[in-house]
Motif scaffolding. Structure first.
Motif, short mmCIF file in Angstrom:
data_model
loop_
_atom_site.label_atom_id
_atom_site.label_comp_id
_atom_site.label_asym_id
_atom_site.label_seq_id
_atom_site.Cartn_x
_atom_site.Cartn_y
_atom_site.Cartn_z
N GLU A 46 46.72 34.85 50.67
CA GLU A 46 45.81 35.78 50.38
C GLU A 46 46.31 36.98 49.74
OE1 GLU A 46 43.42 36.51 54.21
OE2 GLU A 46 42.27 37.86 53.03
N PRO A 89 40.54 26.11 42.52
CA PRO A 89 39.57 25.01 42.92
C PRO A 89 38.06 25.84 43.33
CG PRO A 89 41.22 25.26 44.65
CD PRO A 89 41.64 26.18 43.44
N TYR A 126 39.61 34.27 43.31
CA TYR A 126 41.10 34.30 43.02
C TYR A 126 41.28 35.39 42.10
CZ TYR A 126 40.89 29.64 44.65
OH TYR A 126 40.67 28.33 45.45
N ARG A 166 44.74 37.51 40.22
CA ARG A 166 46.11 37.86 40.11
C ARG A 166 46.38 38.66 38.93
NH1 ARG A 166 50.67 33.17 41.11
NH2 ARG A 166 52.75 34.44 40.80
N PRO A 203 45.93 32.78 43.19
CA PRO A 203 46.21 31.33 42.64
C PRO A 203 47.57 30.92 42.31
CG PRO A 203 45.25 32.76 40.76
CD PRO A 203 45.44 33.66 42.08
N ASP A 247 45.78 27.37 39.44
CA ASP A 247 44.65 26.59 40.22
C ASP A 247 43.70 27.32 40.94
OD1 ASP A 247 46.29 24.37 39.83
OD2 ASP A 247 47.04 24.27 41.60
N VAL A 262 35.99 27.31 41.06
CA VAL A 262 35.64 28.23 40.10
C VAL A 262 34.88 27.59 38.98
CG1 VAL A 262 36.55 30.01 38.36
CG2 VAL A 262 37.41 29.77 40.59
N ILE A 280 37.84 30.04 51.80
CA ILE A 280 37.24 30.27 50.80
C ILE A 280 37.13 31.45 50.33
CG2 ILE A 280 34.98 29.56 49.76
CD1 ILE A 280 35.00 27.18 52.09
#
Lengths: 148, 134
Positions: B12, B48, B90, B92, B30, B46, B50, B87
């Motif tokens: 997280e 998943p 994401y 970064r 991610p 990664d 999206v 869930i």
């Protein structure tokens, strides 16, 4: 006195930190299901109802045709592989966090499955498998007839 | 086993530092690969869940932010009974060292993986300087 001591402490120094702590606590306590730590790939979530189960797995970077799903009795197995990005000449890696290689994972379901009606779909790196419960194993309501 | 695929658990996004989230849903970091060639920088993340249109990429000065939106999908009639992953969307942030040609950035999402191609700007590319004889 006590208040003063906490106020001097770095850990609880600012009100903002306290709120942050409270927020994360709330989040922890309100989560419907605690997360199981797993080093296995892919991570899965399982949803159940009277009529069956839905298994979701996060498998990013794998093409749908590279995932192999098999069902033997009540055991579901996922298999596949993720291929590494080949570096061309003159390219260098700065950061590698994503894993590559083969994976296989089995899961035992708590009930028999109607094997002919299992459905799987794969979208945006998330695999979803719908496993209907075998008709013979579904819970049945038995009505009581009173004799008078 | 060398051929076994190991996965890092989803992390997280920590709210350390000055910026804090204002959304209620979770935000994950991610996991990302980055590689570089003479002409470009390639980033694979990664994400998943999206979709192609759920990605938001911003480049301000040399700070690159990638964001991938994940829609919460409920399964009516079903209850979540076992969970290994959470869930959420994401996000970064990366600090880029090379100058990037902003107009040439390409982003695509395939099978839940974001691929970002960041071409280096002409100015930042190594140049050969011919020495002239007098």
């Amino acid at each position: 006195m006590l208040l003063q001591r906490y106020a001097d402490n770095d850990l609880f120094g600012s009100l903002r930190d306290m709120q942050r702590l409270q927020n994360s606590l709330n989040r922890l306590l309100t989560a419907s299901v605690p997360l199981e730590a797993s080093a296995e790939f892919p991570p899965i979530n399982v949803w159940t109802s009277e009529n069956g189960a839905i298994v979701r797995a996060e498998i990013p970077g794998v093409a749908p045709e590279d995932v192999d799903i098999s069902l033997v009795n009540d055991t579901l197995t996922l298999r596949g592989s993720r291929n590494p990005e080949e570096l061309k000449e003159g390219e260098s890696r700065h950061r590698q966090e994503r894993g590559y290689g083969q994976f296989a994972r089995s899961l035992q379901l708590p009930f028999g499955v109607e094997a002919d009606h299992v459905q799987a779909k794969f979208s945006n790196g998330v695999l979803q498998i719908t496993l209907p419960r075998a008709e013979a194993e579904k819970p049945r309501r038995i009505s009581v007839v009173s004799e008078s | 086993m060398p051929n076994e695929l190991m996965e890092m658990n989803k992390q997280e996004v920590s709210t350390q530092g000055s910026a804090e989230q204002t959304r209620t849903h979770k935000l994950y970091t991610p996991i990302t690969d980055i590689y570089e060639s003479k002409e470009q920088l390639v980033l694979l993340a990664d994400m998943p869940g999206v979709k192609q249109d759920g990605v938001d990429i911003t480049l301000e000065q040399n700070i690159l932010t990638i964001y991938g939106h994940v829609e919460q999908s409920e399964l009516p009639g079903y209850k979540l009974t076992y969970a290994e992953y959470g869930i959420g969307s994401y996000q970064r942030v990366f600090a880029l060292s090379n100058e990037i040609d902003r107009d040439g950035i390409q982003a695509s999402v395939k099978n839940g993986v974001l691929k970002l191609v960041l071409p280096k700007s002409k100015r930042a590319m190594p140049r050969k300087i011919a020495v002239q004889t007098e």
